[in-house]
Design a protein around this motif. Structure first.
Motif, PDB file in Angstrom:
ATOM      1  N   ALA A 183     -64.034 -26.182-122.798  1.00 39.84           N
ATOM      2  CA  ALA A 183     -62.695 -26.724-122.580  1.00 39.84           C
ATOM      3  C   ALA A 183     -61.682 -25.674-122.128  1.00 39.84           C
ATOM      4  O   ALA A 183     -60.750 -26.006-121.385  1.00 39.84           O
ATOM      5  CB  ALA A 183     -62.197 -27.389-123.854  1.00 39.84           C
ATOM      6  N   LEU A 184     -61.821 -24.446-122.557  1.00 45.70           N
ATOM      7  CA  LEU A 184     -60.828 -23.426-122.210  1.00 45.70           C
ATOM      8  C   LEU A 184     -60.722 -23.145-120.709  1.00 45.70           C
ATOM      9  O   LEU A 184     -59.608 -23.054-120.194  1.00 45.70           O
ATOM     10  CB  LEU A 184     -61.112 -22.135-122.977  1.00 45.70           C
ATOM     11  CG  LEU A 184     -60.591 -22.095-124.403  1.00 45.70           C
ATOM     12  CD1 LEU A 184     -60.973 -20.784-125.075  1.00 45.70           C
ATOM     13  CD2 LEU A 184     -59.107 -22.291-124.461  1.00 45.70           C
ATOM     14  N   PRO A 185     -61.825 -23.005-119.979  1.00 43.93           N
ATOM     15  CA  PRO A 185     -61.666 -22.792-118.529  1.00 43.93           C
ATOM     16  C   PRO A 185     -61.008 -23.973-117.818  1.00 43.93           C
ATOM     17  O   PRO A 185     -60.235 -23.782-116.878  1.00 43.93           O
ATOM     18  CB  PRO A 185     -63.091 -22.588-118.025  1.00 43.93           C
ATOM     19  CG  PRO A 185     -63.876 -22.238-119.201  1.00 43.93           C
ATOM     20  CD  PRO A 185     -63.225 -22.873-120.375  1.00 43.93           C
ATOM     21  N   ILE A 186     -61.294 -25.172-118.282  1.00 39.71           N
ATOM     22  CA  ILE A 186     -60.680 -26.350-117.668  1.00 39.71           C
ATOM     23  C   ILE A 186     -59.186 -26.359-117.928  1.00 39.71           C
ATOM     24  O   ILE A 186     -58.378 -26.616-117.026  1.00 39.71           O
ATOM     25  CB  ILE A 186     -61.351 -27.628-118.192  1.00 39.71           C
ATOM     26  CG1 ILE A 186     -62.814 -27.656-117.763  1.00 39.71           C
ATOM     27  CG2 ILE A 186     -60.623 -28.869-117.700  1.00 39.71           C
ATOM     28  CD1 ILE A 186     -63.629 -28.736-118.432  1.00 39.71           C
ATOM     29  N   ALA A 187     -58.791 -26.058-119.154  1.00 40.07           N
ATOM     30  CA  ALA A 187     -57.372 -26.018-119.490  1.00 40.07           C
ATOM     31  C   ALA A 187     -56.664 -24.886-118.754  1.00 40.07           C
ATOM     32  O   ALA A 187     -55.533 -25.063-118.288  1.00 40.07           O
ATOM     33  CB  ALA A 187     -57.198 -25.859-120.992  1.00 40.07           C
ATOM     34  N   ALA A 188     -57.301 -23.744-118.641  1.00 38.78           N
ATOM     35  CA  ALA A 188     -56.692 -22.618-117.932  1.00 38.78           C
ATOM     36  C   ALA A 188     -56.505 -22.940-116.453  1.00 38.78           C
ATOM     37  O   ALA A 188     -55.494 -22.571-115.844  1.00 38.78           O
ATOM     38  CB  ALA A 188     -57.548 -21.368-118.101  1.00 38.78           C
ATOM     39  N   GLN A 189     -57.460 -23.633-115.865  1.00 36.59           N
ATOM     40  CA  GLN A 189     -57.345 -24.004-114.456  1.00 36.59           C
ATOM     41  C   GLN A 189     -56.222 -25.020-114.254  1.00 36.59           C
ATOM     42  O   GLN A 189     -55.483 -24.951-113.276  1.00 36.59           O
ATOM     43  CB  GLN A 189     -58.662 -24.580-113.957  1.00 36.59           C
ATOM     44  CG  GLN A 189     -58.647 -24.919-112.489  1.00 36.59           C
ATOM     45  CD  GLN A 189     -59.959 -25.507-112.036  1.00 36.59           C
ATOM     46  OE1 GLN A 189     -60.803 -25.896-112.852  1.00 36.59           O
ATOM     47  NE2 GLN A 189     -60.159 -25.577-110.748  1.00 36.59           N
ATOM     48  N   ARG A 190     -56.067 -25.942-115.176  1.00 40.32           N
ATOM     49  CA  ARG A 190     -55.009 -26.941-115.054  1.00 40.32           C
ATOM     50  C   ARG A 190     -53.635 -26.297-115.211  1.00 40.32           C
ATOM     51  O   ARG A 190     -52.682 -26.704-114.558  1.00 40.32           O
ATOM     52  CB  ARG A 190     -55.187 -28.038-116.090  1.00 40.32           C
ATOM     53  CG  ARG A 190     -56.439 -28.873-115.813  1.00 40.32           C
ATOM     54  CD  ARG A 190     -56.499 -30.047-116.721  1.00 40.32           C
ATOM     55  NE  ARG A 190     -55.676 -31.083-116.125  1.00 40.32           N
ATOM     56  CZ  ARG A 190     -55.331 -32.204-116.732  1.00 40.32           C
ATOM     57  NH1 ARG A 190     -55.741 -32.410-117.958  1.00 40.32           N
ATOM     58  NH2 ARG A 190     -54.587 -33.087-116.141  1.00 40.32           N
ATOM     59  N   ILE A 191     -53.517 -25.294-116.061  1.00 40.56           N
ATOM     60  CA  ILE A 191     -52.250 -24.606-116.246  1.00 40.56           C
ATOM     61  C   ILE A 191     -51.905 -23.794-115.009  1.00 40.56           C
ATOM     62  O   ILE A 191     -50.755 -23.753-114.554  1.00 40.56           O
ATOM     63  CB  ILE A 191     -52.287 -23.710-117.504  1.00 40.56           C
ATOM     64  CG1 ILE A 191     -52.314 -24.587-118.751  1.00 40.56           C
ATOM     65  CG2 ILE A 191     -51.109 -22.762-117.548  1.00 40.56           C
ATOM     66  CD1 ILE A 191     -52.561 -23.834-120.033  1.00 40.56           C
ATOM     67  N   ASP A 192     -52.922 -23.139-114.398  1.00 37.89           N
ATOM     68  CA  ASP A 192     -52.687 -22.320-113.209  1.00 37.89           C
ATOM     69  C   ASP A 192     -52.299 -23.157-111.996  1.00 37.89           C
ATOM     70  O   ASP A 192     -51.547 -22.711-111.138  1.00 37.89           O
ATOM     71  CB  ASP A 192     -53.925 -21.499-112.864  1.00 37.89           C
ATOM     72  CG  ASP A 192     -54.133 -20.358-113.824  1.00 37.89           C
ATOM     73  OD1 ASP A 192     -53.163 -19.993-114.537  1.00 37.89           O
ATOM     74  OD2 ASP A 192     -55.253 -19.822-113.883  1.00 37.89           O
ATOM     75  N   SER A 193     -52.803 -24.373-111.909  1.00 41.19           N
ATOM     76  CA  SER A 193     -52.522 -25.198-110.724  1.00 41.19           C
ATOM     77  C   SER A 193     -51.480 -26.286-111.028  1.00 41.19           C
ATOM     78  O   SER A 193     -51.531 -27.349-110.413  1.00 41.19           O
ATOM     79  CB  SER A 193     -53.822 -25.843-110.239  1.00 41.19           C
ATOM     80  OG  SER A 193     -54.314 -26.743-111.218  1.00 41.19           O
ATOM     81  N   ASP A 194     -50.569 -26.034-111.920  1.00 38.60           N
ATOM     82  CA  ASP A 194     -49.538 -27.007-112.269  1.00 38.60           C
ATOM     83  C   ASP A 194     -48.526 -27.120-111.119  1.00 38.60           C
ATOM     84  O   ASP A 194     -47.837 -26.158-110.807  1.00 38.60           O
ATOM     85  CB  ASP A 194     -48.838 -26.591-113.559  1.00 38.60           C
ATOM     86  CG  ASP A 194     -47.950 -27.670-114.108  1.00 38.60           C
ATOM     87  OD1 ASP A 194     -48.070 -28.820-113.661  1.00 38.60           O
ATOM     88  OD2 ASP A 194     -47.143 -27.365-115.008  1.00 38.60           O
ATOM     89  N   PRO A 195     -48.424 -28.279-110.492  1.00 43.00           N
ATOM     90  CA  PRO A 195     -47.516 -28.402-109.331  1.00 43.00           C
ATOM     91  C   PRO A 195     -46.037 -28.540-109.716  1.00 43.00           C
ATOM     92  O   PRO A 195     -45.186 -28.528-108.851  1.00 43.00           O
ATOM     93  CB  PRO A 195     -48.015 -29.681-108.655  1.00 43.00           C
ATOM     94  CG  PRO A 195     -48.604 -30.486-109.756  1.00 43.00           C
ATOM     95  CD  PRO A 195     -49.185 -29.476-110.734  1.00 43.00           C
ATOM     96  N   ARG A 196     -45.740 -28.671-110.987  1.00 39.32           N
ATOM     97  CA  ARG A 196     -44.350 -28.867-111.405  1.00 39.32           C
ATOM     98  C   ARG A 196     -43.526 -27.579-111.356  1.00 39.32           C
ATOM     99  O   ARG A 196     -42.345 -27.610-111.502  1.00 39.32           O
ATOM    100  CB  ARG A 196     -44.295 -29.449-112.812  1.00 39.32           C
ATOM    101  CG  ARG A 196     -44.809 -30.877-112.848  1.00 39.32           C
ATOM    102  CD  ARG A 196     -44.723 -31.397-114.242  1.00 39.32           C
ATOM    103  NE  ARG A 196     -45.850 -30.847-114.989  1.00 39.32           N
ATOM    104  CZ  ARG A 196     -46.109 -31.111-116.258  1.00 39.32           C
ATOM    105  NH1 ARG A 196     -45.340 -31.911-116.930  1.00 39.32           N
ATOM    106  NH2 ARG A 196     -47.142 -30.579-116.860  1.00 39.32           N
ATOM    107  N   GLU A 197     -44.192 -26.455-111.172  1.00 43.80           N
ATOM    108  CA  GLU A 197     -43.438 -25.185-111.163  1.00 43.80           C
ATOM    109  C   GLU A 197     -42.879 -24.872-109.812  1.00 43.80           C
ATOM    110  O   GLU A 197     -43.267 -25.174-108.789  1.00 43.80           O
ATOM    111  CB  GLU A 197     -44.316 -24.051-111.633  1.00 43.80           C
ATOM    112  CG  GLU A 197     -44.642 -24.189-113.102  1.00 43.80           C
ATOM    113  CD  GLU A 197     -45.508 -23.043-113.593  1.00 43.80           C
ATOM    114  OE1 GLU A 197     -45.832 -22.152-112.800  1.00 43.80           O
ATOM    115  OE2 GLU A 197     -45.832 -23.043-114.759  1.00 43.80           O
TER     116      GLU A 197
END
Length: 57
Positions: A43-57
């Motif tokens: 789960a950690l790599p998936i969560a890290a990837q989702r945080i890195d590609s957050d389009p809201r920033e």
């Protein structure tokens, strides 16, 4: 650096799951801890990837 953490969690979880069958004290708890470590390693790599590609920033 995070790859090493994921690898340690995955291999440690596999070790815990395997050693649960020979554990003299609370083998179910050792098994559950191993399954949780493996789940966290996936789960950690998936969560890290989702945080890195957050389009809201």
């Amino acid at each position: 650096m995070l790859f090493v953490l994921y690898l340690i969690l995955l291999l440690g979880g596999m070790y815990l799951v395997g050693s649960a069958f020979a554990a003299p004290f609370l083998p179910a708890l050792v098994f559950v801890a191993g399954v949780l470590c493996i789940s966290l390693a996936v789960a950690l790599p998936i969560a890290a990837q989702r945080i890195d590609s957050d389009p809201r920033e």
